[in-house]
Write an enzyme that holds these catalytic residues in place. Structure first.
Site, short mmCIF file in Angstrom:
data_model
loop_
_atom_site.label_atom_id
_atom_site.label_comp_id
_atom_site.label_asym_id
_atom_site.label_seq_id
_atom_site.Cartn_x
_atom_site.Cartn_y
_atom_site.Cartn_z
N ASP A 169 7.86 0.39 -42.19
CA ASP A 169 7.24 1.71 -42.37
C ASP A 169 5.87 1.65 -43.03
OD1 ASP A 169 7.89 1.05 -44.94
OD2 ASP A 169 8.90 2.93 -45.41
N TYR A 264 -0.95 -4.56 -48.27
CA TYR A 264 -0.24 -5.73 -48.80
C TYR A 264 -1.11 -6.99 -48.81
CZ TYR A 264 4.39 -3.58 -49.30
OH TYR A 264 5.46 -2.83 -49.72
C1 G6P Z 1 7.24 -0.31 -47.96
C2 G6P Z 1 7.48 -1.48 -47.10
C3 G6P Z 1 8.90 -1.86 -47.11
C4 G6P Z 1 9.40 -2.03 -48.52
C5 G6P Z 1 9.14 -0.81 -49.29
C6 G6P Z 1 9.52 -1.03 -50.72
O1 G6P Z 1 7.77 0.83 -47.43
O2 G6P Z 1 7.09 -1.32 -45.79
O3 G6P Z 1 9.01 -3.07 -46.42
O4 G6P Z 1 10.79 -2.25 -48.50
O5 G6P Z 1 7.79 -0.53 -49.24
O6 G6P Z 1 9.43 0.17 -51.34
P1 G6P Z 1 10.01 0.40 -52.77
O7 G6P Z 1 9.77 1.83 -53.01
O8 G6P Z 1 11.46 0.00 -52.74
O9 G6P Z 1 9.21 -0.50 -53.68
MN MN Z 2 7.85 -3.13 -44.63
#
Ligand code: G6P
Ligand code: MN
Length: 439
Positions: A169, A264
């Site tokens: 996402d 990222y």
């Molecule tokens: C984004 C990335 C995901 C990841 C997430 C973590 O959405 O695409 O790969 O898992 O961030 O988010 P969080 O809120 O759990 O740190």
């Molecule tokens: Mn991701």
């Protein structure tokens, strides 16, 4: 109407995904939703919340929760997979162990992502096998499980013909923010993008055929990839660490005058700066455990006590995107989405069999990637190094090879020396005793 199973049903993302399904029932009709999780206690805590979200929209959809794969997948048409092997307590280790050695602590980028990959590849393949055994022959697995790049490579190696579509996402969240900046809905954007998952660049962002990338870059130079509105519409991405991530795109963007880097890339291109601003005793895992997780469990508790469900779970682009992709698969809509696919020439100067992230038209027979052409030498080299790191990690998992794991860690750009790689790997072997294949 479809039977849909959610593997990793006990995730705090489940209510948001189910909410997205409910608002799209006329596009994606459902007969049954099944939650499947190996942690049944956790799943049973969340299940009443999920059931309430369903019942607010439909009295007829059957709702099942189970830890039995046969019950979960028999006759299923779609499986949404979102496993988190080792849960948040292992995410915490993934983030904190590298930080102890002065290296980026992140769940998918750097040593944390490699460790998470070593935990996830084999369970993911087990899940695929269970689905193939019980589900409808034409069933699709739409897979959010992280670390998506490594999981996708592992699946390609071990189950090359499985009907799995790996998605993330992050690009679509970036597009949501771009839309907010430009004042258009994200569905109106047509983007070009090349890279690996969590490691790529937008090269065009078109609205009605016109490239808005220059305008976006001007906004980002001042404010980051962010508007106040965008943050407000999605509670997940308005957490302080996410706001920082969206803002941090500024300094790396300056080095790519023609493109827009995935946020990222900051972990790979400015790791020292990232480490300097990370608290080694309180990482994103702690933030999530004390935030999103606590909120949802408190909401479940309150619902049980009072029958009233506070709207405390997050709904956003995460849930909406997986439903978009499933609709396109189900009805051959041929919508264009950024997904993870086998390269097959989409990026001309990356290996034919690399798992890359590019736009693809999503048909009933799967994704048809769009050709992004050849990429500049600098980007190609960064991508090749990351790809080698991820592929060696997959080989380390399959062969139980310490040497290949060490090579994977050493080749990761977040890791400054082989000594760092070895020290981190050795600590991680210790911490992952219950999860990793023996190396
Ligand atoms: C984004 C990335 C995901 C990841 C997430 C973590 O959405 O695409 O790969 O898992 O961030 O988010 P969080 O809120 O759990 O740190
Ligand atoms: Mn991701």
């Amino acid at each position: 109407p479809f039977i849909l199973s959610i593997a990793g049903g006990g995730s705090t993302y489940t209510p948001g995904i189910v909410k997205s399904l409910m608002v799209r029932l006329s596009d994606f009709p459902l007969a049954e939703i099944r939650l499947y999780d190996i942690d049944s206690a956790r799943q049973e805590t969340i299940a009443p919340v999920v059931e309430k979200v369903i019942r607010d929209h439909s009295q007829t959809i059957k709702f099942t929760t189970t830890s039995d794969p046969e019950i979960a997948f028999s006759g299923a048409h779609f499986v949404f997979a979102q496993m988190r092997v080792g849960q948040y307590k292992m995410r915490e280790q993934d983030e904190k162990i590298p930080l102890r050695h002065g290296v980026v602590g992140q769940e998918t980028c750097g040593p944390g992502g490699l460790a998470y990959g070593l935990r996830t590849i084999l369970p993911m393949v087990e899940l695929i096998d269970m689905v193939e055994r019980y589900a409808d022959n034409n069933a699709w697995i739409v897979n959010y499980s992280n670390p998506a790049a490594i999981v996708a490579e592992g699946v390609r190696r071990l189950r090359p013909t499985a009907r799995v579509l790996n998605i993330c996402d992050m690009p679509v969240a970036a597009m949501r923010n771009m839309g907010a900046i430009l004042g258009v809905d994200r569905h109106k954007l047509e983007v070009d993008y090349f890279g690996l998952n969590h490691f790529g660049w937008f090269t065009r962002v078109r609205v009605d055929g016109e490239d808005k990338l220059p305008a976006l870059r001007r906004h980002i130079a001042k404010f980051g990839l962010l508007t106040e509105d965008a943050a407000q519409t999605d509670p997940q991405h308005s957490d302080p660490s996410w706001v920082k991530t969206w803002r941090n795109i500024k300094p790396i963007m300056d080095h790519f005058p023609d493109y827009l880097p995935n946020p990222y890339l900051q972990y790979y291109l400015m790791p020292n700066d990232i480490v300097e601003h990370q608290d080694p005793d309180y990482t994103r895992a702690n933030e999530v455990m004390n935030g999103r997780e606590k909120k949802l469990f408190a909401a479940a508790e309150e619902y049980k006590r009072t029958g009233i469900l506070p709207d405390a779970f997050h709904v956003g682009v995460h849930g909406a995107f997986i439903v978009d992709v499933a609709c396109s698969l189900a009805f051959d809509l041929r919508q264009r989405h950024l997904v993870i696919v086998e390269n097959k020439g989409a990026i001309a100067n990356l290996p034919y069999d690399a798992m890359v992230e590019v736009p693809a038209y999503i048909t009933a027979a799967g994704p048809e990637p769009v050709r992004m052409g050849a990429v500049p030498l600098f980007h190609q080299t960064l991508l090749m190094q990351q790809l080698a790191s991820e592929q060696l990690l997959v080989e380390a998992t399959l062969e139980g090879s310490y040497e290949k794991a060490l090579q994977a860690f050493t080749l990761n750009r977040t890791v400054p020396t082989m000594q760092h790689a070895k020290a981190i790997l050795d600590d991680m072997i210790e911490a992952n005793r219950d999860y990793w294949p023996a190396l």
